[in-house]
Design a protein around this motif. Structure first.
Motif, PDB file in Angstrom:
ATOM      1  N   ALA A   1     -71.369 -23.332-116.329  1.00 38.24           N
ATOM      2  CA  ALA A   1     -70.723 -22.397-115.405  1.00 38.24           C
ATOM      3  C   ALA A   1     -71.125 -20.964-115.720  1.00 38.24           C
ATOM      4  N   VAL A   2     -71.242 -20.641-117.016  1.00 40.55           N
ATOM      5  CA  VAL A   2     -71.691 -19.307-117.407  1.00 40.55           C
ATOM      6  C   VAL A   2     -73.099 -19.061-116.897  1.00 40.55           C
ATOM      7  N   THR A   3     -73.968 -20.068-117.049  1.00 41.76           N
ATOM      8  CA  THR A   3     -75.349 -19.940-116.582  1.00 41.76           C
ATOM      9  C   THR A   3     -75.402 -19.700-115.077  1.00 41.76           C
ATOM     10  N   MET A   4     -74.508 -20.321-114.335  1.00 48.04           N
ATOM     11  CA  MET A   4     -74.469 -20.128-112.877  1.00 48.04           C
ATOM     12  C   MET A   4     -74.282 -18.666-112.508  1.00 48.04           C
ATOM     13  N   MET A   5     -73.566 -17.915-113.348  1.00 52.05           N
ATOM     14  CA  MET A   5     -73.193 -16.554-112.984  1.00 52.05           C
ATOM     15  C   MET A   5     -73.991 -15.477-113.705  1.00 52.05           C
ATOM     16  N   VAL A   6     -74.878 -15.861-114.634  1.00 44.79           N
ATOM     17  CA  VAL A   6     -75.659 -14.856-115.363  1.00 44.79           C
ATOM     18  C   VAL A   6     -76.827 -14.392-114.503  1.00 44.79           C
ATOM     19  N   GLY A   7     -76.946 -13.087-114.331  1.00 43.95           N
ATOM     20  CA  GLY A   7     -78.005 -12.518-113.502  1.00 43.95           C
ATOM     21  C   GLY A   7     -77.402 -11.671-112.390  1.00 43.95           C
ATOM     22  N   PRO A   8     -78.070 -11.602-111.246  1.00 42.00           N
ATOM     23  CA  PRO A   8     -77.521 -10.833-110.119  1.00 42.00           C
ATOM     24  C   PRO A   8     -76.140 -11.307-109.684  1.00 42.00           C
ATOM     25  N   GLN A   9     -75.806 -12.563-110.023  1.00 44.70           N
ATOM     26  CA  GLN A   9     -74.509 -13.100-109.634  1.00 44.70           C
ATOM     27  C   GLN A   9     -73.368 -12.316-110.295  1.00 44.70           C
ATOM     28  N   ILE A  10     -73.406 -12.219-111.629  1.00 37.86           N
ATOM     29  CA  ILE A  10     -72.331 -11.503-112.316  1.00 37.86           C
ATOM     30  C   ILE A  10     -72.463  -9.997-112.089  1.00 37.86           C
TER      31      ILE A  10
ATOM     32  N   VAL B   1     -75.834 -15.571-103.281  1.00 31.77           N
ATOM     33  CA  VAL B   1     -76.284 -15.474-104.675  1.00 31.77           C
ATOM     34  C   VAL B   1     -76.203 -16.820-105.393  1.00 31.77           C
ATOM     35  N   ILE B   2     -75.430 -17.746-104.859  1.00 26.85           N
ATOM     36  CA  ILE B   2     -75.392 -19.101-105.412  1.00 26.85           C
ATOM     37  C   ILE B   2     -76.410 -19.998-104.716  1.00 26.85           C
ATOM     38  N   SER B   3     -76.485 -19.899-103.398  1.00 25.16           N
ATOM     39  CA  SER B   3     -77.316 -20.821-102.620  1.00 25.16           C
ATOM     40  C   SER B   3     -78.806 -20.544-102.731  1.00 25.16           C
ATOM     41  N   LEU B   4     -79.182 -19.289-103.000  1.00 21.11           N
ATOM     42  CA  LEU B   4     -80.594 -18.916-102.966  1.00 21.11           C
ATOM     43  C   LEU B   4     -81.199 -18.621-104.332  1.00 21.11           C
ATOM     44  N   MET B   5     -80.386 -18.582-105.372  1.00 26.47           N
ATOM     45  CA  MET B   5     -80.914 -18.275-106.699  1.00 26.47           C
ATOM     46  C   MET B   5     -81.519 -19.537-107.332  1.00 26.47           C
ATOM     47  N   PRO B   6     -82.814 -19.500-107.700  1.00 22.68           N
ATOM     48  CA  PRO B   6     -83.452 -20.690-108.291  1.00 22.68           C
ATOM     49  C   PRO B   6     -82.721 -21.223-109.517  1.00 22.68           C
ATOM     50  N   SER B   7     -82.204 -20.326-110.359  1.00 21.39           N
ATOM     51  CA  SER B   7     -81.504 -20.785-111.562  1.00 21.39           C
ATOM     52  C   SER B   7     -80.264 -21.589-111.212  1.00 21.39           C
TER      53      SER B   7
ATOM     54  N   GLY C   1     -92.313  -8.578-118.505  1.00 23.82           N
ATOM     55  CA  GLY C   1     -92.142  -7.567-117.462  1.00 23.82           C
ATOM     56  C   GLY C   1     -90.953  -6.661-117.682  1.00 23.82           C
ATOM     57  N   ARG C   2     -90.407  -6.697-118.906  1.00 26.71           N
ATOM     58  CA  ARG C   2     -89.165  -5.949-119.174  1.00 26.71           C
ATOM     59  C   ARG C   2     -89.337  -4.440-119.038  1.00 26.71           C
ATOM     60  N   ALA C   3     -90.528  -3.919-119.326  1.00 31.53           N
ATOM     61  CA  ALA C   3     -90.737  -2.467-119.288  1.00 31.53           C
ATOM     62  C   ALA C   3     -90.588  -1.902-117.883  1.00 31.53           C
ATOM     63  N   THR C   4     -90.911  -2.702-116.890  1.00 29.35           N
ATOM     64  CA  THR C   4     -90.848  -2.230-115.503  1.00 29.35           C
ATOM     65  C   THR C   4     -89.775  -2.946-114.695  1.00 29.35           C
ATOM     66  N   ALA C   5     -88.950  -3.748-115.378  1.00 23.87           N
ATOM     67  CA  ALA C   5     -87.939  -4.539-114.668  1.00 23.87           C
ATOM     68  C   ALA C   5     -86.864  -3.654-114.059  1.00 23.87           C
ATOM     69  N   GLU C   6     -86.484  -3.987-112.851  1.00 25.13           N
ATOM     70  CA  GLU C   6     -85.402  -3.294-112.158  1.00 25.13           C
ATOM     71  C   GLU C   6     -84.526  -4.324-111.469  1.00 25.13           C
ATOM     72  N   PRO C   7     -83.238  -4.048-111.330  1.00 23.95           N
ATOM     73  CA  PRO C   7     -82.366  -4.980-110.606  1.00 23.95           C
ATOM     74  C   PRO C   7     -82.751  -5.012-109.134  1.00 23.95           C
ATOM     75  N   PRO C   8     -82.447  -6.092-108.438  1.00 23.03           N
ATOM     76  CA  PRO C   8     -82.752  -6.159-107.001  1.00 23.03           C
ATOM     77  C   PRO C   8     -82.164  -4.972-106.249  1.00 23.03           C
ATOM     78  N   LYS C   9     -82.937  -4.414-105.315  1.00 23.77           N
ATOM     79  CA  LYS C   9     -82.500  -3.222-104.598  1.00 23.77           C
ATOM     80  C   LYS C   9     -81.246  -3.472-103.760  1.00 23.77           C
ATOM     81  N   TRP C  10     -81.043  -4.721-103.329  1.00 29.74           N
ATOM     82  CA  TRP C  10     -79.882  -4.998-102.486  1.00 29.74           C
ATOM     83  C   TRP C  10     -78.561  -4.832-103.243  1.00 29.74           C
ATOM     84  N   LEU C  11     -78.611  -4.860-104.586  1.00 29.37           N
ATOM     85  CA  LEU C  11     -77.382  -4.664-105.344  1.00 29.37           C
ATOM     86  C   LEU C  11     -76.776  -3.290-105.094  1.00 29.37           C
ATOM     87  N   ALA C  12     -77.642  -2.304-104.830  1.00 31.00           N
ATOM     88  CA  ALA C  12     -77.157  -0.934-104.611  1.00 31.00           C
ATOM     89  C   ALA C  12     -76.344  -0.814-103.327  1.00 31.00           C
TER      90      ALA C  12
END
Length: 210
Positions: free
Chosen positions: A10-19, A125-131, A97-108
């Motif tokens: 369940a934690v894995t489901m929410m780690v990333g843009p989800q949380i 964020v649940i239905s379309l996230m590969p993880s 890619g961490r040096a240039t990584a940015e969160p998805p623009k839609w989060l803003a």
């Protein structure tokens, strides 16, 4: 569900843009209403996603013997090993890619979201996230292998929603202090999105292999 530790899943489901979405919603105007809309979307998407993945696993099990959960050479385990390989690749991609990584623009855009839009975000964020699709597929395969019904996945769904609700619980617990704390949490997650994604991948890899 045999062989699955549902809390880490369940934690894995929410780690990333989800949380990150959940944290942004608790820093937005009308935070409680917007967050409840998001949680409703997460619940609906997880219920539907697990049902679909369970159906796919059942169809696969009818066509090909997925084997016993204790057999490491079974088709079901081979599917999980393929998922591990994909997750390792994703983790390495995030690291390099961490040096240039940015969160998805839609989060803003979420700071001005309405409860209806927050519900839609929860669905997507649940239905379309590969993880998340990988996690739900793993749940579906486990249900099929163990001969359990769909109802056996409901604790996983409930815990996923509970994890998604943690920022809202923290908001209510902190009261006025949340005005200072939650924006700091949001900003840290925005600048460390690559690390959040790697953590999600590694947690899921460990869950599959243990």
């Amino acid at each position: 569900m045999d062989g699955l530790n549902i809390l880490p899943l369940a934690v894995t489901m929410m780690v990333g843009p989800q949380i990150m979405s959940a944290v942004i919603f608790v820093t937005a105007p009308h935070a409680v209403r917007v967050s409840l809309g998001f949680l409703a979307g997460v619940a609906c998407a997880t219920l539907a996603g697990v049902a679909v993945m369970f159906g796919i696993a059942t169809l696969l099990g009818s066509a090909v013997d997925t084997g016993d959960p204790s057999d490491n050479g079974s088709v079901g385990h081979i599917i999980q090993y393929v998922l591990v390989a994909l997750l390792v690749i994703a983790a390495l991609k995030n690291w390099f890619g961490r040096a240039t990584a940015e969160p998805p623009k839609w989060l803003a855009t979420l700071m001005t979201a309405s409860p209806r839009k927050a519900f839609t975000v929860g669905l997507l964020v649940i239905s379309l996230m590969p993880s998340d699709l990988m996690v739900m597929l793993t749940v579906g395969v486990n249900l099929e292998q163990s001969g359990a019904g769909y109802a056996a996945a409901l604790p996983f769904v409930g815990l996923t929603v509970l994890v998604a609700a943690l920022p809202l619980f923290l908001l209510l617990l902190l009261g006025s202090r949340a005005d200072t704390v939650m924006p700091r949490v949001r900003d840290w997650m925005n600048t460390h999105s690559w690390l959040v994604n790697i953590i999600a991948c590694l947690i899921f890899v460990v869950l599959i292999l243990v």
